[in-house]
Write a protein that holds these residues in place. Structure first.
Motif: not given
Length: 87
Positions: A51, A55, A62-63, A65-67, A69-70
């Motif tokens: 994680k 990050l 950002k998109k 990173k979010n994908d 992280l999900k």
């Protein structure tokens, strides 16, 4: 008398060397709960490290990173479920 003394010393010497060659006792095996706890802590450490890497990535948006992280969270939850079911 001399032969008896020599044979006694020889016998004691051989028995001492044979006793010294015995294997040490096996280390105690960890219990099932201890194994599960160690696996869970390793999983948590690996999750936190991944994680942090996601990050702190310098190029990812950002998109992205979010994908990532999900996906990481889903994989982490599945591995946690497997650990709990193994208990």
């Amino acid at each position: 008398m001399k032969k008896l003394l020599i044979s006694t010393v020889l016998l004691v010497g051989l028995s001492v060397s044979a006793y010294g060659q015995q294997r040490p006792p096996a280390p105690p095996h960890p219990s099932k709960a201890q194994l599960a706890n160690s696996k869970a802590s390793e999983l948590d450490k690996r999750y936190r490290a991944e994680k942090k890497m996601i990050l702190n990535h310098p190029v990812a948006t950002k998109k992205m990173k979010n994908d990532q992280l999900k996906a990481l969270n889903i994989r982490y939850q599945n591995e946690k479920k497997l650990l709990r079911s193994a208990r």
